[in-house]
Write a protein that holds these residues in place. Structure first.
Motif, PDB file in Angstrom:
ATOM      1  N   GLN A 160       3.670 -42.624 -30.393  1.00  0.00           N
ATOM      2  CA  GLN A 160       4.471 -41.462 -30.007  1.00  0.00           C
ATOM      3  C   GLN A 160       5.831 -41.890 -29.461  1.00  0.00           C
ATOM      4  O   GLN A 160       6.845 -41.260 -29.748  1.00  0.00           O
ATOM      5  CB  GLN A 160       3.720 -40.607 -28.974  1.00  0.00           C
ATOM      6  N   ALA A 161       5.874 -42.985 -28.706  1.00  0.00           N
ATOM      7  CA  ALA A 161       7.144 -43.449 -28.151  1.00  0.00           C
ATOM      8  C   ALA A 161       8.116 -43.858 -29.254  1.00  0.00           C
ATOM      9  O   ALA A 161       9.324 -43.584 -29.169  1.00  0.00           O
ATOM     10  CB  ALA A 161       6.902 -44.616 -27.200  1.00  0.00           C
ATOM     11  N   MET A 162       7.615 -44.498 -30.304  1.00  0.00           N
ATOM     12  CA  MET A 162       8.479 -44.900 -31.413  1.00  0.00           C
ATOM     13  C   MET A 162       8.987 -43.679 -32.185  1.00  0.00           C
ATOM     14  O   MET A 162      10.133 -43.659 -32.642  1.00  0.00           O
ATOM     15  CB  MET A 162       7.742 -45.863 -32.335  1.00  0.00           C
ATOM     16  N   VAL A 163       8.136 -42.667 -32.341  1.00  0.00           N
ATOM     17  CA  VAL A 163       8.560 -41.433 -33.002  1.00  0.00           C
ATOM     18  C   VAL A 163       9.639 -40.753 -32.165  1.00  0.00           C
ATOM     19  O   VAL A 163      10.670 -40.318 -32.690  1.00  0.00           O
ATOM     20  CB  VAL A 163       7.368 -40.483 -33.247  1.00  0.00           C
ATOM     21  N   ASP A 164       9.432 -40.691 -30.843  1.00  0.00           N
ATOM     22  CA  ASP A 164      10.427 -40.082 -29.955  1.00  0.00           C
ATOM     23  C   ASP A 164      11.764 -40.814 -30.039  1.00  0.00           C
ATOM     24  O   ASP A 164      12.826 -40.193 -30.080  1.00  0.00           O
ATOM     25  CB  ASP A 164       9.926 -40.066 -28.509  1.00  0.00           C
ATOM     26  N   GLU A 165      11.714 -42.142 -30.110  1.00  0.00           N
ATOM     27  CA  GLU A 165      12.943 -42.938 -30.212  1.00  0.00           C
ATOM     28  C   GLU A 165      13.660 -42.684 -31.540  1.00  0.00           C
ATOM     29  O   GLU A 165      14.879 -42.524 -31.576  1.00  0.00           O
ATOM     30  CB  GLU A 165      12.598 -44.427 -30.080  1.00  0.00           C
ATOM     31  N   ALA A 166      12.894 -42.636 -32.634  1.00  0.00           N
ATOM     32  CA  ALA A 166      13.493 -42.363 -33.947  1.00  0.00           C
ATOM     33  C   ALA A 166      14.097 -40.952 -33.982  1.00  0.00           C
ATOM     34  O   ALA A 166      15.180 -40.750 -34.536  1.00  0.00           O
ATOM     35  CB  ALA A 166      12.451 -42.528 -35.047  1.00  0.00           C
ATOM     36  N   MET A 167      13.402 -39.978 -33.370  1.00  0.00           N
ATOM     37  CA  MET A 167      13.936 -38.611 -33.319  1.00  0.00           C
ATOM     38  C   MET A 167      15.209 -38.567 -32.485  1.00  0.00           C
ATOM     39  O   MET A 167      16.177 -37.907 -32.861  1.00  0.00           O
ATOM     40  CB  MET A 167      12.895 -37.640 -32.739  1.00  0.00           C
ATOM     41  N   MET A 168      15.228 -39.293 -31.370  1.00  0.00           N
ATOM     42  CA  MET A 168      16.392 -39.292 -30.496  1.00  0.00           C
ATOM     43  C   MET A 168      17.624 -39.846 -31.223  1.00  0.00           C
ATOM     44  O   MET A 168      18.737 -39.355 -31.034  1.00  0.00           O
ATOM     45  CB  MET A 168      16.131 -40.103 -29.229  1.00  0.00           C
ATOM     46  N   LYS A 169      17.420 -40.826 -32.097  1.00  0.00           N
ATOM     47  CA  LYS A 169      18.544 -41.376 -32.865  1.00  0.00           C
ATOM     48  C   LYS A 169      19.161 -40.312 -33.772  1.00  0.00           C
ATOM     49  O   LYS A 169      20.351 -40.340 -34.039  1.00  0.00           O
ATOM     50  CB  LYS A 169      18.089 -42.567 -33.702  1.00  0.00           C
ATOM     51  N   LEU A 170      18.338 -39.383 -34.247  1.00  0.00           N
ATOM     52  CA  LEU A 170      18.818 -38.353 -35.167  1.00  0.00           C
ATOM     53  C   LEU A 170      19.310 -37.085 -34.475  1.00  0.00           C
ATOM     54  O   LEU A 170      20.284 -36.485 -34.904  1.00  0.00           O
ATOM     55  CB  LEU A 170      17.727 -37.992 -36.171  1.00  0.00           C
ATOM     56  N   ILE A 171      18.623 -36.667 -33.415  1.00  0.00           N
ATOM     57  CA  ILE A 171      18.963 -35.373 -32.805  1.00  0.00           C
ATOM     58  C   ILE A 171      19.535 -35.509 -31.397  1.00  0.00           C
ATOM     59  O   ILE A 171      19.860 -34.502 -30.779  1.00  0.00           O
ATOM     60  CB  ILE A 171      17.749 -34.420 -32.800  1.00  0.00           C
ATOM     61  N   GLY A 172      19.635 -36.723 -30.894  1.00  0.00           N
ATOM     62  CA  GLY A 172      20.183 -36.917 -29.553  1.00  0.00           C
ATOM     63  C   GLY A 172      19.243 -36.396 -28.482  1.00  0.00           C
ATOM     64  O   GLY A 172      18.028 -36.457 -28.627  1.00  0.00           O
ATOM     65  N   ASP A 173      19.822 -35.845 -27.423  1.00  0.00           N
ATOM     66  CA  ASP A 173      18.996 -35.369 -26.303  1.00  0.00           C
ATOM     67  C   ASP A 173      18.608 -33.902 -26.416  1.00  0.00           C
ATOM     68  O   ASP A 173      18.082 -33.314 -25.481  1.00  0.00           O
ATOM     69  CB  ASP A 173      19.716 -35.627 -24.977  1.00  0.00           C
ATOM     70  N   ARG A 174      18.860 -33.287 -27.582  1.00  0.00           N
ATOM     71  CA  ARG A 174      18.462 -31.888 -27.781  1.00  0.00           C
ATOM     72  C   ARG A 174      16.931 -31.788 -27.775  1.00  0.00           C
ATOM     73  O   ARG A 174      16.250 -32.595 -28.382  1.00  0.00           O
ATOM     74  CB  ARG A 174      19.002 -31.344 -29.101  1.00  0.00           C
ATOM     75  N   LYS A 175      16.421 -30.793 -27.086  1.00  0.00           N
ATOM     76  CA  LYS A 175      14.971 -30.588 -26.997  1.00  0.00           C
ATOM     77  C   LYS A 175      14.511 -29.678 -28.130  1.00  0.00           C
ATOM     78  O   LYS A 175      15.016 -28.562 -28.275  1.00  0.00           O
ATOM     79  CB  LYS A 175      14.583 -29.963 -25.650  1.00  0.00           C
ATOM     80  N   PRO A 176      13.529 -30.133 -28.936  1.00  0.00           N
ATOM     81  CA  PRO A 176      13.039 -29.290 -30.038  1.00  0.00           C
ATOM     82  C   PRO A 176      12.313 -28.052 -29.524  1.00  0.00           C
ATOM     83  O   PRO A 176      11.530 -28.116 -28.588  1.00  0.00           O
ATOM     84  CB  PRO A 176      12.061 -30.197 -30.786  1.00  0.00           C
ATOM     85  N   GLY A 177      12.595 -26.915 -30.156  1.00  0.00           N
ATOM     86  CA  GLY A 177      11.912 -25.675 -29.849  1.00  0.00           C
ATOM     87  C   GLY A 177      10.656 -25.525 -30.698  1.00  0.00           C
ATOM     88  O   GLY A 177      10.321 -26.387 -31.512  1.00  0.00           O
ATOM     89  N   ASP A 178       9.981 -24.406 -30.511  1.00  0.00           N
ATOM     90  CA  ASP A 178       8.754 -24.096 -31.244  1.00  0.00           C
ATOM     91  C   ASP A 178       9.040 -24.046 -32.744  1.00  0.00           C
ATOM     92  O   ASP A 178       9.954 -23.363 -33.193  1.00  0.00           O
ATOM     93  CB  ASP A 178       8.202 -22.753 -30.764  1.00  0.00           C
ATOM     94  N   GLY A 179       8.243 -24.756 -33.510  1.00  0.00           N
ATOM     95  CA  GLY A 179       8.473 -24.857 -34.943  1.00  0.00           C
ATOM     96  C   GLY A 179       7.716 -23.860 -35.783  1.00  0.00           C
ATOM     97  O   GLY A 179       7.370 -24.165 -36.924  1.00  0.00           O
ATOM     98  N   THR A 180       7.469 -22.642 -35.266  1.00  0.00           N
ATOM     99  CA  THR A 180       6.741 -21.665 -36.061  1.00  0.00           C
ATOM    100  C   THR A 180       7.523 -21.244 -37.305  1.00  0.00           C
ATOM    101  O   THR A 180       6.939 -20.740 -38.255  1.00  0.00           O
ATOM    102  CB  THR A 180       6.398 -20.410 -35.227  1.00  0.00           C
ATOM    103  N   MET A 181       8.829 -21.480 -37.305  1.00  0.00           N
ATOM    104  CA  MET A 181       9.635 -21.144 -38.478  1.00  0.00           C
ATOM    105  C   MET A 181       9.519 -22.207 -39.572  1.00  0.00           C
ATOM    106  O   MET A 181       9.983 -22.010 -40.682  1.00  0.00           O
ATOM    107  CB  MET A 181      11.096 -20.964 -38.079  1.00  0.00           C
ATOM    108  N   ILE A 182       8.874 -23.339 -39.256  1.00  0.00           N
ATOM    109  CA  ILE A 182       8.680 -24.413 -40.233  1.00  0.00           C
ATOM    110  C   ILE A 182       7.280 -24.289 -40.805  1.00  0.00           C
ATOM    111  O   ILE A 182       6.290 -24.400 -40.074  1.00  0.00           O
ATOM    112  CB  ILE A 182       8.846 -25.800 -39.591  1.00  0.00           C
ATOM    113  N   LYS A 183       7.184 -24.051 -42.081  1.00  0.00           N
ATOM    114  CA  LYS A 183       5.888 -24.017 -42.755  1.00  0.00           C
ATOM    115  C   LYS A 183       5.639 -25.425 -43.291  1.00  0.00           C
ATOM    116  O   LYS A 183       6.266 -25.854 -44.258  1.00  0.00           O
ATOM    117  CB  LYS A 183       5.881 -22.995 -43.887  1.00  0.00           C
TER     118      LYS A 183
END
Length: 157
Positions: free
Chosen positions: A37-60
């Motif tokens: 999970q830490a590696m996934v969080d790091e990879a996500m941070m490289k792409l989206i910065g410090d923005r916090k992801p919201g609820d993904g109910t709009m993603i099927k």
């Protein structure tokens, strides 16, 4: 008089030695590292910065609950969006929490795309969560997650 060396025999010999060394390395207890999970969080941070992801109910996110073969796991996704010049999906990033590298793929869209959807196949090393992160044109970020159980020959994994 000596015979000239046969280059094919020499390369065959080197191949056999290399294959033997590889086999020994495989039996020596060397383990392949997997992302967490830490590696996934790091990879996500490289792409989206410090923005916090919201609820993904709009993603099927369409993934099998059980994949009998981790080498070819089908993945489909669609993100609900009007895809207009003011409101569209810029990109969708896919991550796998148990693969050697957490980042699987990134898909980029424009309003001309019509809809933010794609399908592909991916390789999963073991049972794990697959995460999709959608970046919107207004800077918001949404995340969806689904577990895929990878079985080998139907035996569980």
């Amino acid at each position: 008089m000596t015979e000239p060396r046969n280059p094919a025999a020499c390369s065959r010999r080197r191949f056999i030695v290399a294959a033997g060394a590889a086999a020994l390395a495989g039996f020596s207890g060397i383990r392949v590292a997997h992302a967490d999970q830490a590696m996934v969080d790091e990879a996500m941070m490289k792409l989206i910065g410090d923005r916090k992801p919201g609820d993904g109910t709009m993603i099927k996110l369409d993934l099998p609950e059980i994949a009998e073969n981790g080498n070819t796991v089908p993945l489909k996704f669609e993100v609900e969006s009007p895809m207009t010049g003011d409101d569209y999906v810029k990109s969708v990033h896919v991550f796998a929490e148990g693969n050697p590298r957490p980042d699987v793929a990134s898909f980029h869209f424009t309003p001309a795309s019509g809809k933010a959807a794609a399908s592909t196949r991916m390789r999963l090393a073991k049972t794990q969560n697959v995460v999709a992160v959608a970046e919107m044109s207004d800077g918001k970020v949404y995340m969806a997650k689904k577990e895929v159980k990878v079985t080998i020959g139907g035996c569980g994994g």
